[in-house]
Design a protein around this motif. Structure first.
Motif, PDB file in Angstrom:
ATOM      1  N   PHE A 115       0.783  -1.243   0.000  1.00 58.93           N
ATOM      2  CA  PHE A 115       0.000   0.000   0.000  1.00 58.93           C
ATOM      3  C   PHE A 115       0.817   1.297   0.000  1.00 58.93           C
ATOM      4  O   PHE A 115       0.239   2.363   0.152  1.00 58.93           O
ATOM      5  CB  PHE A 115      -0.930   0.025   1.217  1.00 58.93           C
ATOM      6  CG  PHE A 115      -1.912  -1.114   1.258  1.00 58.93           C
ATOM      7  CD1 PHE A 115      -2.860  -1.268   0.254  1.00 58.93           C
ATOM      8  CD2 PHE A 115      -1.888  -2.031   2.287  1.00 58.93           C
ATOM      9  CE1 PHE A 115      -3.772  -2.310   0.290  1.00 58.93           C
ATOM     10  CE2 PHE A 115      -2.787  -3.086   2.331  1.00 58.93           C
ATOM     11  CZ  PHE A 115      -3.729  -3.226   1.339  1.00 58.93           C
ATOM     12  N   TYR A 117       2.854   2.400   2.346  1.00 58.08           N
ATOM     13  CA  TYR A 117       3.140   2.912   3.684  1.00 58.08           C
ATOM     14  C   TYR A 117       2.949   1.788   4.699  1.00 58.08           C
ATOM     15  O   TYR A 117       2.341   0.753   4.403  1.00 58.08           O
ATOM     16  CB  TYR A 117       2.207   4.081   4.027  1.00 58.08           C
ATOM     17  CG  TYR A 117       0.752   3.795   3.722  1.00 58.08           C
ATOM     18  CD1 TYR A 117      -0.065   3.149   4.638  1.00 58.08           C
ATOM     19  CD2 TYR A 117       0.197   4.158   2.489  1.00 58.08           C
ATOM     20  CE1 TYR A 117      -1.388   2.857   4.347  1.00 58.08           C
ATOM     21  CE2 TYR A 117      -1.131   3.874   2.187  1.00 58.08           C
ATOM     22  CZ  TYR A 117      -1.918   3.223   3.118  1.00 58.08           C
ATOM     23  OH  TYR A 117      -3.221   2.930   2.826  1.00 58.08           O
ATOM     24  N   ASP A 267       5.026   7.362  -1.362  1.00 57.35           N
ATOM     25  CA  ASP A 267       4.164   8.276  -2.112  1.00 57.35           C
ATOM     26  C   ASP A 267       5.056   9.378  -2.684  1.00 57.35           C
ATOM     27  O   ASP A 267       5.550  10.240  -1.957  1.00 57.35           O
ATOM     28  CB  ASP A 267       3.079   8.863  -1.216  1.00 57.35           C
ATOM     29  CG  ASP A 267       2.080   9.715  -1.996  1.00 57.35           C
ATOM     30  OD1 ASP A 267       2.427  10.164  -3.111  1.00 57.35           O
ATOM     31  OD2 ASP A 267       0.966   9.943  -1.495  1.00 57.35           O
ATOM     32  N   GLU A 295     -11.601  11.907   1.195  1.00 56.53           N
ATOM     33  CA  GLU A 295     -12.004  10.781   2.033  1.00 56.53           C
ATOM     34  C   GLU A 295     -13.364  11.008   2.692  1.00 56.53           C
ATOM     35  O   GLU A 295     -14.135  10.059   2.889  1.00 56.53           O
ATOM     36  CB  GLU A 295     -10.942  10.534   3.113  1.00 56.53           C
ATOM     37  CG  GLU A 295      -9.596  10.063   2.589  1.00 56.53           C
ATOM     38  CD  GLU A 295      -8.712  11.173   2.048  1.00 56.53           C
ATOM     39  OE1 GLU A 295      -7.633  10.877   1.514  1.00 56.53           O
ATOM     40  OE2 GLU A 295      -9.100  12.370   2.160  1.00 56.53           O
ATOM     41  N   TYR A 300     -12.271  10.402  -4.788  1.00 58.89           N
ATOM     42  CA  TYR A 300     -11.307   9.623  -5.568  1.00 58.89           C
ATOM     43  C   TYR A 300     -11.965   8.882  -6.730  1.00 58.89           C
ATOM     44  O   TYR A 300     -13.098   8.390  -6.620  1.00 58.89           O
ATOM     45  CB  TYR A 300     -10.579   8.626  -4.675  1.00 58.89           C
ATOM     46  CG  TYR A 300      -9.651   9.272  -3.667  1.00 58.89           C
ATOM     47  CD1 TYR A 300      -8.641  10.134  -4.082  1.00 58.89           C
ATOM     48  CD2 TYR A 300      -9.792   9.028  -2.305  1.00 58.89           C
ATOM     49  CE1 TYR A 300      -7.799  10.743  -3.167  1.00 58.89           C
ATOM     50  CE2 TYR A 300      -8.949   9.623  -1.376  1.00 58.89           C
ATOM     51  CZ  TYR A 300      -7.952  10.484  -1.817  1.00 58.89           C
ATOM     52  OH  TYR A 300      -7.117  11.080  -0.900  1.00 58.89           O
ATOM     53  N   VAL A 356      -6.033  -0.151  -4.785  1.00 54.12           N
ATOM     54  CA  VAL A 356      -4.975   0.626  -4.138  1.00 54.12           C
ATOM     55  C   VAL A 356      -3.734  -0.215  -3.855  1.00 54.12           C
ATOM     56  O   VAL A 356      -2.805   0.239  -3.188  1.00 54.12           O
ATOM     57  CB  VAL A 356      -5.479   1.275  -2.828  1.00 54.12           C
ATOM     58  CG1 VAL A 356      -6.563   2.284  -3.129  1.00 54.12           C
ATOM     59  CG2 VAL A 356      -5.981   0.238  -1.825  1.00 54.12           C
ATOM     60  N   ASP A 405     -10.702   4.518   3.691  1.00 51.45           N
ATOM     61  CA  ASP A 405      -9.668   5.493   3.343  1.00 51.45           C
ATOM     62  C   ASP A 405      -9.426   6.473   4.490  1.00 51.45           C
ATOM     63  O   ASP A 405      -8.283   6.885   4.738  1.00 51.45           O
ATOM     64  CB  ASP A 405     -10.068   6.266   2.082  1.00 51.45           C
ATOM     65  CG  ASP A 405      -9.642   5.563   0.802  1.00 51.45           C
ATOM     66  OD1 ASP A 405      -8.785   4.660   0.881  1.00 51.45           O
ATOM     67  OD2 ASP A 405     -10.163   5.898  -0.275  1.00 51.45           O
ATOM     68  N   THR A 408      -7.208   4.637   7.023  1.00 53.19           N
ATOM     69  CA  THR A 408      -5.934   4.057   6.591  1.00 53.19           C
ATOM     70  C   THR A 408      -5.146   5.016   5.700  1.00 53.19           C
ATOM     71  O   THR A 408      -4.149   5.595   6.117  1.00 53.19           O
ATOM     72  CB  THR A 408      -6.169   2.722   5.861  1.00 53.19           C
ATOM     73  OG1 THR A 408      -7.061   2.926   4.746  1.00 53.19           O
ATOM     74  CG2 THR A 408      -6.777   1.695   6.799  1.00 53.19           C
ATOM     75  N   TYR A 409      -5.616   5.206   4.472  1.00 50.01           N
ATOM     76  CA  TYR A 409      -4.869   6.018   3.504  1.00 50.01           C
ATOM     77  C   TYR A 409      -4.683   7.460   3.972  1.00 50.01           C
ATOM     78  O   TYR A 409      -3.594   8.035   3.806  1.00 50.01           O
ATOM     79  CB  TYR A 409      -5.597   5.978   2.161  1.00 50.01           C
ATOM     80  CG  TYR A 409      -4.951   6.807   1.078  1.00 50.01           C
ATOM     81  CD1 TYR A 409      -3.740   6.425   0.517  1.00 50.01           C
ATOM     82  CD2 TYR A 409      -5.559   7.970   0.611  1.00 50.01           C
ATOM     83  CE1 TYR A 409      -3.144   7.184  -0.481  1.00 50.01           C
ATOM     84  CE2 TYR A 409      -4.976   8.733  -0.391  1.00 50.01           C
ATOM     85  CZ  TYR A 409      -3.771   8.337  -0.929  1.00 50.01           C
ATOM     86  OH  TYR A 409      -3.184   9.091  -1.911  1.00 50.01           O
ATOM     87  N   GLU A 412      -2.068   7.537   7.176  1.00 52.66           N
ATOM     88  CA  GLU A 412      -0.756   6.928   6.972  1.00 52.66           C
ATOM     89  C   GLU A 412      -0.079   7.352   5.681  1.00 52.66           C
ATOM     90  O   GLU A 412       1.121   7.156   5.529  1.00 52.66           O
ATOM     91  CB  GLU A 412      -0.876   5.400   7.035  1.00 52.66           C
ATOM     92  CG  GLU A 412      -1.358   4.905   8.389  1.00 52.66           C
ATOM     93  CD  GLU A 412      -0.631   5.569   9.558  1.00 52.66           C
ATOM     94  OE1 GLU A 412       0.613   5.677   9.515  1.00 52.66           O
ATOM     95  OE2 GLU A 412      -1.300   5.991  10.502  1.00 52.66           O
ATOM     96  N   ASP A 413      -0.819   7.934   4.762  1.00 52.77           N
ATOM     97  CA  ASP A 413      -0.211   8.442   3.530  1.00 52.77           C
ATOM     98  C   ASP A 413      -0.339   9.960   3.460  1.00 52.77           C
ATOM     99  O   ASP A 413       0.631  10.702   3.626  1.00 52.77           O
ATOM    100  CB  ASP A 413      -0.857   7.790   2.312  1.00 52.77           C
ATOM    101  CG  ASP A 413      -0.136   8.150   1.014  1.00 52.77           C
ATOM    102  OD1 ASP A 413       0.077   9.349   0.765  1.00 52.77           O
ATOM    103  OD2 ASP A 413       0.199   7.244   0.236  1.00 52.77           O
TER     104      ASP A 413
END
Length: 564
Positions: A115, A117, A267, A295, A300, A356, A405, A408-409, A412-413
């Motif tokens: 992913f 990350y 990223d 998010e 997205y 993803v 998202d 998580t995304y 962490e991203d």
């Protein structure tokens, strides 16, 4: 109390606490946390409106409490070492204290390769963890307990009209931006020209008595460049606008990026974020960004099925899913159509996770050595996300995707990238779209108000429609992409081969050198585009050299201890 961040409602809390008999010695937000804890105990963290990593010591009960804000804007690491607990905003501080086992955590590396990350509750090092967003940790008499003090809602309770939702959201956004603009130092905004950052700049302009300072990044490659859209917004609101064009020599900062992230982080939009932060620091010390809108409100592309997938789903072919799931495993690696058939054979939730994923399971089987695969003990990074999705099983598919998202995304991203790159330049980045009140209201809205007739972020766009210039609301989303594919087939094409084919890299024991060499050659020859996968492997190798092969320097130790 030790505190990293900003509390936006501290004045309201302070007035309440003074009414209850508390006496303050300072005028800032930090002391408010102590008095609020004295009044409300561990419930204090759910009352804080802001971004934070907090450590609070109660001398009476000999209890240490750690807490991280709801969205995960600010980081917080911790580890147990003997009978002690170490914590800090950076892994460097724990490394400097000698508290970290620098063995690579196999499950975290697998998650990173899947992913981009590491997981939200682990780190790349064995035994060292991140406190998840919305969680607190209690340490008492050597015993550690981690629990959530807040979770995003799993029920969509709003029953009003689209117009009512947009009107209330506009009120909440304006209030959030005003609260985030309170500052006694120069303040500006990151402006991409997308809906989210443009809305923030528009609302800042309404609340500011002087032109807002805006900062934008562009590229020479037109398909990645958004400067014309950022300029349109800047002209509309008369901002003091600044731009920077990122070119291939930007990778001269790669070592600095590796150093500031502490963990492997792939990223590539960290590159322009570094440059826009450095540019902003020449003018301001606080910036507002538009992160979080995708998010919370469905921005997205992956929230909507690809047209090819929709066409497959409509085929009048009984057993088409079973046929796809039977065919794809037998197709050779790299064969056209293999990934498509694998993707359409999945159920909707698995398709979203698959959208993803970078290294897929069949590719990791070829990439990992037998020893590294054995160290995973059957764990699966995809399975972790699938378990998180189960908590939202009663919600519609789009809402499940957004919730995942968000948990998580986003932390962490997206937020990791902006926090590390802005702090690297001594910039404080604030995120008004992730204000408590905005998050809570967004969670109550049905997905049909967010993705309406294929229009993503519908309710957010309606809330700010009268503010933004024509062409901004419904233009195609570009994201904050980086033309790595162009760069790595041009002046920088040898970087992959030089690092990934070196004897030092081949002897690590994590990856099979033959497979790495294969995808390097496929990429350089133009047969397949492996840009993102090779970027992941490159970043991990350079991270390994910096954090595992080489000890923390004495100067870094002194600085980390001083600031932790």
């Amino acid at each position: 109390v030790v505190f990293n961040g900003e509390i936006y409602n501290y004045r309201e809390l302070r007035a309440d606490l003074e009414g209850r008999g508390h006496h303050f010695r300072t005028a800032g937000d930090t002391e408010t946390i102590v008095h609020a804890y004295e009044e409300w105990g561990e419930q204090v963290f759910s009352r804080l409106r802001g971004m934070f990593g907090i450590a609070l010591w109660d001398r009476r009960t000999r209890t240490l409490l750690l807490a991280r804000d709801r969205a995960g804007i600010k980081p917080l690491y911790y580890t147990q070492h003997g009978d002690r607990l170490y914590f800090g905003s950076e892994l460097k501080s724990l490394l400097a204290a000698g508290a970290v086992d620098t063995s690579v955590d196999a499950e975290s590396l697998d998650h990173y390769l899947t992913f981009l990350y590491t997981p939200r509750d682990r780190s790349i090092f064995k035994g060292t963890s991140k406190l998840p967003p919305g969680h607190m940790l209690r340490w008492r008499h050597g015993r550690l307990d981690v629990r959530a003090y807040w979770e995003i809602g799993a029920r969509e309770t709003f029953r009003g009209s689209s117009e009512e939702a947009a009107e209330h959201l506009r009120f909440l956004l304006a209030d959030a931006v005003r609260s985030h603009m309170v500052s006694d130092v120069p303040l500006g905004a990151f402006l991409s020209g997308g809906v989210d950052s443009s809305a923030v700049v528009a609302l800042m302009s309404e609340s500011s008595g002087r032109p807002v300072k805006t900062f934008s990044i562009g590229f020479d490659e037109p398909q990645y460049d958004e400067l014309e859209h950022a300029r349109a917004v800047a002209r509309r609101f008369g901002t003091e606008h600044h731009e920077f064009v990122v070119r291939p020599d930007a990778l001269g900062i790669l070592d600095a990026l590796i150093d500031h992230f502490d963990e492997p982080f792939a990223d590539s939009s960290a590159i322009p974020t570094w440059y826009v932060s450095g540019m902003a620091r020449q003018h301001v010390t606080v910036v507002l960004s538009g992160d979080g809108g995708d998010e919370l409100f469905g921005g997205y592309d992956r929230y909507l099925p690809h047209p090819r997938v929709l066409r497959f789903d409509r085929l009048p072919l009984p057993g088409r899913y079973r046929l796809a799931s039977t065919l794809w495993p037998w197709m050779p690696h790299g064969m056209q159509g293999k990934n498509f058939l694998r993707h359409v054979s999945l159920d909707p939730d698995d398709r979203f996770i698959d959208s993803v994923v970078l290294f897929r399971d069949d590719e990791k089987a070829a990439l990992y050595t037998a020893e590294f695969r054995a160290s995973l003990r059957g764990s699966s990074a995809r399975a972790v996300l699938q378990q998180q999705l189960e908590r939202f099983s009663r919600l519609p598919a789009h809402s499940r995707m957004m919730r995942l998202d968000f948990e998580t995304y986003l932390p962490e991203d997206v937020l990791t990238k902006v926090d590390r790159m802005s702090m690297a330049h001594s910039i404080e980045s604030r995120v008004p779209l992730l204000d408590n009140h905005v998050i809570e209201f967004a969670a109550t809205l049905p997905s049909s108000l967010k993705i309406h007739n294929g229009r993503r972020k519908h309710v957010l766009k309606e809330a700010v429609a009268d503010l933004l210039p024509p062409g901004i609301l419904d233009r195609r989303k570009q994201g904050f992409g980086v033309p790595l594919d162009v760069w790595f087939r041009g002046r920088l094409r040898d970087l992959f081969a030089d690092v990934l084919s070196s004897a030092r890299t081949r002897q690590r024991g994590y990856f099979r050198p033959a497979f790495v060499e294969r995808i390097v050659q496929e990429h350089l020859s133009g047969r397949r585009d492996h840009t993102l996968r090779l970027w992941q492997l490159l970043v991990f190798e350079l991270w390994h050299r910096r954090y595992v092969d080489s000890p923390v320097s004495p100067a870094a130790q002194e600085e980390a201890v001083r600031t932790s």
